[in-house]
Scaffold this motif. Structure first.
Motif, PDB file in Angstrom:
ATOM      1  N   UNK A  13       1.047  -1.079  -0.181  1.00  9.26           N
ATOM      2  CA  UNK A  13       0.000   0.172   0.126  1.00  9.26           C
ATOM      3  C   UNK A  13       0.840   1.415  -0.131  1.00  9.26           C
TER       4      UNK A  13
ATOM      5  N   UNK B 156       1.622   2.364  -3.976  1.00 14.52           N
ATOM      6  CA  UNK B 156       0.633   3.404  -4.829  1.00 14.52           C
ATOM      7  C   UNK B 156       0.198   4.567  -3.758  1.00 14.52           C
TER       8      UNK B 156
ATOM      9  N   UNK C 141      -1.116   4.567  -1.057  1.00 14.81           N
ATOM     10  CA  UNK C 141      -2.404   4.364   0.003  1.00 14.81           C
ATOM     11  C   UNK C 141      -2.028   4.713   1.478  1.00 14.81           C
TER      12      UNK C 141
ATOM     13  N   UNK D 118      -2.714  11.095  -7.701  1.00 15.47           N
ATOM     14  CA  UNK D 118      -3.789  10.769  -8.331  1.00 15.47           C
ATOM     15  C   UNK D 118      -3.459  10.222  -9.754  1.00 15.47           C
TER      16      UNK D 118
ATOM     17  N   UNK E  98      -1.613   7.295 -10.048  1.00 17.82           N
ATOM     18  CA  UNK E  98      -2.402   6.120  -9.778  1.00 17.82           C
ATOM     19  C   UNK E  98      -3.093   5.967 -11.005  1.00 17.82           C
ATOM     20  N   UNK E  99      -3.647   6.729 -11.761  1.00 19.40           N
ATOM     21  CA  UNK E  99      -4.179   6.627 -12.961  1.00 19.40           C
ATOM     22  C   UNK E  99      -3.557   5.908 -14.045  1.00 19.40           C
TER      23      UNK E  99
ATOM     24  N   UNK F 225      -1.667   0.184 -11.248  1.00 21.52           N
ATOM     25  CA  UNK F 225      -3.100   0.077 -10.627  1.00 21.52           C
ATOM     26  C   UNK F 225      -3.211  -1.341  -9.658  1.00 21.52           C
ATOM     27  N   UNK F 226      -4.298  -1.681  -9.034  1.00 24.07           N
ATOM     28  CA  UNK F 226      -4.214  -2.715  -8.144  1.00 24.07           C
ATOM     29  C   UNK F 226      -5.220  -3.792  -8.228  1.00 24.07           C
TER      30      UNK F 226
ATOM     31  N   UNK G 273      -7.079  -6.597  -5.599  1.00 24.15           N
ATOM     32  CA  UNK G 273      -7.573  -6.630  -4.359  1.00 24.15           C
ATOM     33  C   UNK G 273      -7.637  -7.927  -3.784  1.00 24.15           C
TER      34      UNK G 273
ATOM     35  N   UNK H  17     -14.323   1.040 -14.622  1.00 25.65           N
ATOM     36  CA  UNK H  17     -14.243   2.312 -13.588  1.00 25.65           C
ATOM     37  C   UNK H  17     -12.853   3.167 -13.733  1.00 25.65           C
ATOM     38  N   UNK H  18     -11.691   2.257 -13.995  1.00 23.93           N
ATOM     39  CA  UNK H  18     -10.521   3.179 -14.014  1.00 23.93           C
ATOM     40  C   UNK H  18     -10.399   4.195 -15.088  1.00 23.93           C
TER      41      UNK H  18
ATOM     42  N   UNK I 291     -10.274  -4.999 -14.368  1.00 28.49           N
ATOM     43  CA  UNK I 291     -10.296  -3.613 -14.177  1.00 28.49           C
ATOM     44  C   UNK I 291      -8.903  -3.125 -14.048  1.00 28.49           C
ATOM     45  N   UNK I 292      -7.929  -3.814 -13.463  1.00 31.99           N
ATOM     46  CA  UNK I 292      -6.686  -3.332 -13.583  1.00 31.99           C
ATOM     47  C   UNK I 292      -5.776  -3.332 -14.677  1.00 31.99           C
TER      48      UNK I 292
END
Lengths: 308, 443
Positions: free
Chosen positions: B69, B72, B74, B98, B101-102, B106-107, B109, B126-127, B174-175
């Motif tokens: 974490x 990136x 977090x 930000x 991260x864009x 990416x991550x 979970x 979503x991303x 997504x990632x």
């Protein structure tokens, strides 16, 4: 009724009690403090209170106009349709039957007044409560500060709120609305905070991890995921508002509360129960509609889909 | 090229984190600074190269989740530096972070972290939505990512209608849709059951080989670490105790803790032919003739020998009776007498895949490189020996791994019999982890 009378009445009563018990604790003039604060505020913030009063009266007249202008049939039909779309045929039929009963009890006009009061007070309570809940969920200090205030608001006997509001706003619908908002706002704050704090941490992290802003995470992730809980809070707010609106009948809040108070003061069992039953019917309608709406939030539906 | 550089990173949670770091740097232990805060990560340093799969392995509470974490942003490191390319995450402002991260990291979970009220397609998109990509374009890209992970046709479902493995594929899609160079995977497969987990691991390796992402993978499962990782960092109590390839960790554990850890690993899947092969005892060159061949075999006391040409390319195998026959018939060359019935394996074949061919052949197995040159042989006895872990002292962590020893032994037998390929490795040395047990209840 002036603030001085209330203050002297209350302090006289408690002073006697204190001397009777003969404790060594000195008399704490809490009542005097509140009374003088309210007294001072009434004068100092008079323009503000006048403004609030004007706004609330205007808002109430607007809402009441919507419910009182159309005939019984139209309102009953619309509410039944709302019941149908929220839940289904059963709720629609139940609503129609309930409203017919209210009309049969000759409580229709007062019921509509009460419904208007409840809707207006709940709206205001939610407009204050939900943002405050969001803030408390995102900031521990706010949460710590808000919690005792909410405890105070929820547990202080409902009648007590009427006293200062009457002092400030005199009689009529406005003190009723203000007291109702104060009394009913607490669950709106609490459920919102609870719901947002209960959102899966990893999903919120995912929002951050993909570079979303906090505001956007709130809008796209936290509020939608907390919606079932927030809706439960909305339901609670409305129920509390309804109970308080009846109590507000004591200060001339009108509606069914007025009938209940009249029934009590005249020992008129018939009137009391007729008004009471109308309150119950309205309460059931509002409860069923709001809880059905809670089940229809996208998240609740998504979760229900997995069990189906 | 270095994709991620971590330099002396500390993360302490608690009342006085800076002071705790100072005291740890001065030599105090994690327990001694407990009053100041909990040291989750202590002095972590490593570089991850572009296109590498870097695995961070440790039990729960070892600090691996905190570490990932910080990669990136977090979490912010209490001290030290995390660099993604040229950006130092501890120095960049919120907006740059930000943007980073864009575009860059990416991550994925552990519990998928999907939005339950959005369809699979919208979750994968979503991303891109956050990146500000238009609706049609992002949906097209998200669909590509879903196709890539094998979820074509599921784009309109809700996550709750999918199985755990499929949900994690959405998480992966997504990632991937974010199209960043770096992929952080936090226990990404730990919540999946062993068969699905194995499948996802294979898929990840396949995707990695085509897309060439830099992957930082967190796991508590040593077998998973060894299977996926180009390099592995083993963490314990907030510190990285060893960084190396799986073979380095297996053959040369840095300390007793790591040695205990790897005691239960299914070595046959980690070690490759190259790590156990030996020089062939008898080797016959094609031009040498039958007499030389016979002498070689006699001296080495073997019944057959591999035949190589001048460039050491493996040509075949000559048996003793064929060599004698060639001599009798007066031949000067082995041409026509050696057979091509032998098994050769490449140097990077895992031992687990050597058992079957080895069982069918009396000769030691030939190991060849990409050009077909003989680089060594693996006698059957070496194979059997390789399965036995080296002696390890009974140190403190014994109790942690003891529970799984029986399972691992059982599994080794299964592998020997060349059965149950898929299920075996993933269950074996999985270390007990609270997170996985609670996980089951959730899903």
């Amino acid at each position: 009724m002036s603030i001085a009378t209330i203050a002297s009445l209350s302090s006289a009563g408690t002073t006697t009690a204190a001397s009777d018990t003969g404790t060594i604790v000195p008399r704490l003039p809490f009542g005097d403090w509140v009374a003088s604060f309210v007294d001072w505020a009434t004068d100092a913030w008079a323009p503000f209170f006048d403004f609030v009063k004007a706004v609330l009266e205007g808002a109430y007249d607007g809402v009441a106009w919507v419910f009182e202008t159309p005939s019984f049939v139209v309102i009953a039909f619309v509410l039944a349709v709302i019941g149908y779309f929220a839940s289904g045929v059963r709720l629609a039929v139940g609503t129609a039957v309930g409203l017919v009963v209210i009309a049969g009890l000759d409580q229709w006009d007062h019921s509509m007044e009460t419904l208007s009061l409840v809707i207006l007070a709940s709206l205001i309570a939610l407009l204050i409560g939900i943002p405050l809940g969001v803030w408390a969920a995102r900031n521990d200090n706010v949460s710590r500060a808000v919690r005792p205030v909410l405890d105070f608001m929820q547990t202080m006997p409902a009648f007590v709120y009427l006293i200062p509001t009457v002092v400030i706003f005199l009689t009529g619908v406005v003190p009723g609305i203000v007291a109702t908002v104060v009394f009913a706002a607490a669950p709106g704050v609490r459920f919102t905070e609870l719901g947002i704090r209960g959102v899966d941490k990893e999903v919120v992290e995912a929002g951050h991890a993909f570079g979303s802003t906090s505001r956007r995470i709130l809008r796209q992730i936290q509020i939608p995921l907390a919606m079932p809980t927030i809706m439960a809070g909305v339901n609670q707010v409305i129920m509390l508002a309804l109970s308080m609106v009846v109590v507000a009948g004591l200060v001339g809040g009108g509606g069914l509360g007025g009938d209940v108070v009249a029934g009590l003061s005249q020992v008129d069992v018939a009137l009391g129960f007729e008004a009471g039953l109308s309150v119950v019917i309205i309460a059931m309608f509002l409860d069923r509609v709001t809880s059905a709406l809670a089940d229809r939030s996208p998240v609740a539906r998504a979760l229900a889909a997995s069990n189906a | 090229m270095t994709a991620v550089r971590v330099e002396n990173v500390y993360k302490v949670f608690g009342r006085r984190p800076k002071e705790a770091v100072r005291q740890i740097e001065a030599g105090k232990t994690r327990d001694e600074v407990k009053d100041l805060g909990t040291a989750a990560v202590i002095d972590a340093s490593f570089d991850v190269a572009e296109g590498e799969i870097f695995v961070v392995m440790g039990l729960s509470g070892s600090g691996k989740s905190t570490l990932i974490r910080m990669l990136n942003g977090l979490w912010k490191p209490t001290s030290g530096h995390v660099r993604i390319g040229d950006d130092d995450l501890s120095e960049v402002d919120a907006k740059t972070l930000r943007a980073l991260r864009r575009k860059r990291v990416s991550m994925v979970f552990q519990h998928f972290a999907l939005l339950p009220h959005r369809t699979v397609l919208d979750n994968a998109a979503y991303p891109l939505e956050i990146q500000g990509v238009g609706r049609e374009e992002r949906r097209a890209k998200a669909q590509e990512a879903l196709d890539l992970v094998g979820l074509s046709g599921w784009q309109d479902s809700l996550p709750s209608q999918l199985s755990g493995g499929m949900r994690q594929r959405v998480g992966l899609a997504r990632a991937l849709a974010a199209d960043t160079d770096i992929l952080l995977m936090d226990e990404a497969f730990s919540a999946l059951d062993p068969l699905i987990r194995r499948e996802m691991q294979e898929q990840l390796l396949e995707l990695q080989s085509t897309l060439g992402k830099t992957i930082i993978f967190i796991t508590h499962d040593l077998n998973e670490a060894m299977h996926l990782g180009d390099r592995i960092a083993v963490m314990r109590d907030g510190r990285i105790v060893q960084i190396g390839t799986s073979e380095e960790i297996l053959t040369d554990p840095a300390n007793d803790y790591v040695a205990q850890f790897i005691a239960d690993v299914d070595r046959t899947r980690v070690l490759t032919a190259s790590s156990v092969m030996q020089k062939p005892r008898a080797l016959v060159s094609l031009g040498g003739g039958p007499r030389v061949a016979s002498r070689e075999m006699r001296e080495a006391q073997v019944p057959a020998a591999y035949v190589v040409d001048r460039s050491r390319t493996l040509r075949g195998v000559i048996r003793d009776d064929d060599a004698v026959r060639a001599t009798k018939e007066g031949k000067e060359s082995l041409e026509g007498y050696y057979s091509s019935e032998y098994t050769a394996v490449s140097a990077d074949t895992p031992l687990a895949e050597l058992f079957a061919p080895s069982a069918e052949s009396t000769l030691p197995m030939a190991v060849v490189d990409d050009n077909g040159k003989l680089v060594g042989v693996v006698p059957r006895v070496t194979l059997l020996e390789a399965m036995v872990p080296p002696e390890v002292p009974d140190a403190s962590v014994g109790d942690i791994v003891a529970g799984d020893t029986a399972a691992a032994e059982h599994e080794a037998e299964e592998n020997e019999a060349e059965e149950n390929e898929a299920g075996a490795t993933t269950t074996g040395a999985a270390l007990p982890d609270d997170e996985t047990t609670t996980e089951g209840v959730r899903s």
